[in-house]
Motif scaffolding. Structure first.
Motif, PDB file in Angstrom:
ATOM      1  N   GLY A   1       0.844  -1.189   0.000  1.00  0.00           N
ATOM      2  CA  GLY A   1       0.000   0.000   0.000  1.00  0.00           C
ATOM      3  C   GLY A   1       0.875   1.233   0.000  1.00  0.00           C
ATOM      4  N   VAL A   2       0.669   2.095  -0.992  1.00  0.00           N
ATOM      5  CA  VAL A   2       1.433   3.343  -1.059  1.00  0.00           C
ATOM      6  C   VAL A   2       0.516   4.466  -0.580  1.00  0.00           C
ATOM      7  N   ILE A   3       0.889   5.086   0.527  1.00  0.00           N
ATOM      8  CA  ILE A   3       0.031   6.103   1.138  1.00  0.00           C
ATOM      9  C   ILE A   3      -0.041   7.334   0.233  1.00  0.00           C
ATOM     10  N   ASP A   4      -1.271   7.734  -0.075  1.00  0.00           N
ATOM     11  CA  ASP A   4      -1.495   8.925  -0.896  1.00  0.00           C
ATOM     12  C   ASP A   4      -2.019  10.033   0.000  1.00  0.00           C
ATOM     13  N   HIS A   5      -1.146  10.959   0.350  1.00  0.00           N
ATOM     14  CA  HIS A   5      -1.582  12.056   1.218  1.00  0.00           C
ATOM     15  C   HIS A   5      -1.713  13.356   0.430  1.00  0.00           C
ATOM     16  N   GLY A   6      -1.983  13.214  -0.865  1.00  0.00           N
ATOM     17  CA  GLY A   6      -2.316  14.385  -1.663  1.00  0.00           C
ATOM     18  C   GLY A   6      -1.131  15.048  -2.313  1.00  0.00           C
ATOM     19  N   ALA A   7      -0.051  15.224  -1.575  1.00  0.00           N
ATOM     20  CA  ALA A   7       1.094  15.937  -2.124  1.00  0.00           C
ATOM     21  C   ALA A   7       2.242  15.009  -2.489  1.00  0.00           C
ATOM     22  N   GLY A   8       2.318  13.860  -1.845  1.00  0.00           N
ATOM     23  CA  GLY A   8       3.440  12.950  -2.062  1.00  0.00           C
ATOM     24  C   GLY A   8       3.526  12.530  -3.510  1.00  0.00           C
ATOM     25  N   ASN A   9       4.743  12.272  -3.955  1.00  0.00           N
ATOM     26  CA  ASN A   9       4.916  11.876  -5.337  1.00  0.00           C
ATOM     27  C   ASN A   9       4.643  10.387  -5.509  1.00  0.00           C
ATOM     28  N   LEU A  10       3.356  10.091  -5.495  1.00  0.00           N
ATOM     29  CA  LEU A  10       2.890   8.709  -5.592  1.00  0.00           C
ATOM     30  C   LEU A  10       3.320   8.062  -6.903  1.00  0.00           C
ATOM     31  N   ALA A  11       3.258   8.826  -7.992  1.00  0.00           N
ATOM     32  CA  ALA A  11       3.479   8.252  -9.319  1.00  0.00           C
ATOM     33  C   ALA A  11       4.853   7.617  -9.440  1.00  0.00           C
ATOM     34  N   SER A  12       5.887   8.303  -8.966  1.00  0.00           N
ATOM     35  CA  SER A  12       7.224   7.763  -9.198  1.00  0.00           C
ATOM     36  C   SER A  12       7.465   6.498  -8.379  1.00  0.00           C
TER      37      SER A  12
ATOM     38  N   ILE B   1       3.460  -1.194   3.954  1.00  0.00           N
ATOM     39  CA  ILE B   1       3.194   0.206   3.587  1.00  0.00           C
ATOM     40  C   ILE B   1       4.467   0.866   3.086  1.00  0.00           C
ATOM     41  N   ILE B   2       4.329   1.608   1.993  1.00  0.00           N
ATOM     42  CA  ILE B   2       5.366   2.577   1.635  1.00  0.00           C
ATOM     43  C   ILE B   2       4.735   3.959   1.769  1.00  0.00           C
ATOM     44  N   PHE B   3       5.386   4.798   2.572  1.00  0.00           N
ATOM     45  CA  PHE B   3       4.919   6.171   2.752  1.00  0.00           C
ATOM     46  C   PHE B   3       5.882   7.066   1.995  1.00  0.00           C
ATOM     47  N   PRO B   4       5.470   7.605   0.833  1.00  0.00           N
ATOM     48  CA  PRO B   4       6.418   8.319  -0.021  1.00  0.00           C
ATOM     49  C   PRO B   4       6.696   9.738   0.439  1.00  0.00           C
ATOM     50  N   GLY B   5       7.657  10.328  -0.262  1.00  0.00           N
ATOM     51  CA  GLY B   5       8.392  11.442   0.277  1.00  0.00           C
ATOM     52  C   GLY B   5       7.960  12.867   0.132  1.00  0.00           C
ATOM     53  N   VAL B   6       7.534  13.289  -1.022  1.00  0.00           N
ATOM     54  CA  VAL B   6       7.445  14.727  -1.267  1.00  0.00           C
ATOM     55  C   VAL B   6       6.322  15.374  -0.452  1.00  0.00           C
ATOM     56  N   GLY B   7       6.534  16.576   0.007  1.00  0.00           N
ATOM     57  CA  GLY B   7       5.481  17.306   0.687  1.00  0.00           C
ATOM     58  C   GLY B   7       5.960  17.923   1.978  1.00  0.00           C
ATOM     59  N   ALA B   8       5.102  18.733   2.561  1.00  0.00           N
ATOM     60  CA  ALA B   8       5.437  19.382   3.818  1.00  0.00           C
ATOM     61  C   ALA B   8       4.780  18.611   4.956  1.00  0.00           C
TER      62      ALA B   8
ATOM     63  N   VAL C   1      -3.264   4.110  -1.287  1.00  0.00           N
ATOM     64  CA  VAL C   1      -4.111   4.070  -0.094  1.00  0.00           C
ATOM     65  C   VAL C   1      -4.502   5.489   0.284  1.00  0.00           C
ATOM     66  N   ARG C   2      -5.820   5.785   0.176  1.00  0.00           N
ATOM     67  CA  ARG C   2      -6.328   7.112   0.520  1.00  0.00           C
ATOM     68  C   ARG C   2      -7.262   7.057   1.719  1.00  0.00           C
ATOM     69  N   HIS C   3      -7.802   5.859   1.996  1.00  0.00           N
ATOM     70  CA  HIS C   3      -8.774   5.712   3.087  1.00  0.00           C
ATOM     71  C   HIS C   3      -8.367   4.520   3.946  1.00  0.00           C
TER      72      HIS C   3
END
Lengths: 200, 253
Positions: A3-14, A41-48, A29-31
């Motif tokens: 599951g790759v956590i999608d928190h809106g800003a993270g660079n999910l695509a790469s 889980i992979i929690f990706p990087g980009v964002g504040a 994973v959004r919900h």
């Protein structure tokens, strides 16, 4: 299934493209309910930090991720995903997930920030994701670093004017300050090794 | 130790790679996805895609192309050209770009820079600065180097650093397309004037030019196009020159 956590800003695509390239099954994973079918889980990087935490709270993912971690399944935090494991971030004074003791601080360096580009990792101890990569270069892009309360949490460090923790490992919990999904072949191998933790 | 970065730049127009000579004469060079994958394998540290006709013709950067490139590439890449809003930034990042480059909109709507930095992090906000040499200093230009602003380029660099830019992509309009070397004075003035990384651009014709832009220009990264697109030099050869000159680079695979 990762599951790759999608928190809106993270660079999910790469991250997703890298997992596709490795032939690994994953889902965004959004919900909270989407974590049910996930083995790691992979929690990706980009964002504040602040923006990501408020999004996690709004969606209920904060509690769901904490419950997932208690179950002992593997977690890989990339950059921000590593930092959020700690108690609080000096970046916008945001409280974080508090899974690990320590803080996220601005890298205390006289060198330019953000620290952007390819830098080498120095292994401090055996490290499931990085063994054999002592001295190898990975891609970094960040200004903040983790400052764990227990130094033995760190398994690799990197220097940019000052040394900082570039990888941690504690049981099924992994975190890297660099971006494996943007670090060429070496980075892809790190992701492949994480996926093997899922099978183990 | 942090390596100096070599960044091939793919100027794109209508989905094809072109290289502007003084930003005006466009010569077709090839398919962006094929070129991107080739450069990644050859040891490029990053790539930059600039949709150079985007702003004047109000054309949005090709999201489809970005998505295709993201599937082929496992090194970072930046996309710029016509980025006008926070929604544009989000679309490009979600298509797979690691960073977006903002030029004209940073001047017309400076608040876009802090807004994008707050939403996505400073590390993905690159501000592109095109500068033309005057008797004293350099003037900031927008719209891909076509429109004068009356602003001092070095002061503008410091301003966007304060606004939250994570990196600067600094192009010398005088040097661009000349193959006679980077504008070292401009690069040094900006690189020494800010505390964020500076990518120098415009003028690379020989490996020695890249050595100079790091050693004398104090650049953190060097952008180059025709030196690589022409096949005259490979990334590996350029890195060998840099290494021999004592510049830290990431070894080629």
């Amino acid at each position: 299934m990762i599951g790759v956590i999608d928190h809106g800003a993270g660079n999910l695509a790469s991250v997703g493209h890298a997992l596709d390239h490795l032939g690994l099954e994953w889902r965004a994973v959004r919900h909270p309910r989407q974590l049910a079918t996930v083995d790691a889980i992979i929690f990706p990087g980009v964002g504040a930090a602040g923006a990501a935490m408020s999004r996690l709270r709004q969606t209920g993912l904060e509690q769901a991720v904490l419950a997932f971690l208690k179950s002992g399944r593997p977690y890989l935090g990339i950059c921000l995903g590593l930092q959020l494991l700690f108690q609080a971030s000096a970046e916008d004074d945001s409280p974080c997930l508090s899974v690990l003791e320590g803080r996220v601080v601005r890298l205390p360096t006289a060198a330019k920030l953000p620290h952007v580009g390819w830098n080498t990792v120095e292994l401090l101890r055996p490290c499931s994701l990085l063994d054999g990569f002592d001295g190898a270069a990975f891609y970094f892009t960040h200004s903040y670093v983790v400052d764990p309360a227990s130094p033995e949490l760190a398994c690799a460090r990197t220097s940019h004017g000052a040394p900082f923790v570039s990888a941690i490992e504690q049981g099924p919990l992994f975190g890297v300050q660099f971006h494996p999904e943007r670090s060429g072949e070496a980075g892809l191998q790190v992701l492949a090794r994480f996926a093997r933790q899922m099978a183990a | 130790m942090l390596s100096k970065r070599i960044i091939p730049c793919l100027d794109v127009a209508g989905g094809r790679v072109v290289k502007g000579h003084h930003f005006l004469s466009l010569k077709d060079q090839g398919d962006p996805v094929t070129l991107a994958a080739r450069y990644a394998r050859a040891g490029a540290d990053e790539l930059v895609f600039l949709d150079i006709t985007a702003t004047p013709e109000a054309r949005r950067t090709l999201i489809t192309m970005v998505g295709k490139v993201a599937k082929e590439l496992f090194i970072p890449f930046t996309v710029g050209g016509g980025v006008a809003s926070e929604a544009d930034v989000r679309r490009l990042l979600r298509a797979g770009a690691d960073k977006v480059s903002i030029q004209t909109a940073a001047v017309s709507t400076p608040q876009l820079v802090p807004r994008a930095a707050a939403a996505f992090g400073s590390q993905c906000v690159v501000v592109a600065i095109d500068a033309l040499r005057h008797q004293q200093g350099w003037e900031l230009f927008t719209h891909g180097g076509r429109v004068a602003t009356g602003l001092d380029a070095v002061e503008w660099a410091q301003r966007v650093e304060q606004l939250g830019a994570g990196e600067l992509l600094l192009t010398s309009i005088d040097a661009d397309g000349s193959k006679a070397g980077y504008d070292l004075e401009l690069t040094r003035a900006v690189a020494d004037g800010v505390r964020i990384p500076v990518i120098a651009s415009g003028g690379a014709g020989r490996p020695e030019d890249l050595v100079e832009v790091f050693v004398s220009g104090h650049a953190d990264a060097a952008l180059a196009a025709s030196i690589f697109h022409s096949g005259r030099w490979t990334v590996r050869e350029v890195k060998e020159h840099l290494q021999a000159a004592g510049v830290a680079v990431r070894p080629c695979p």
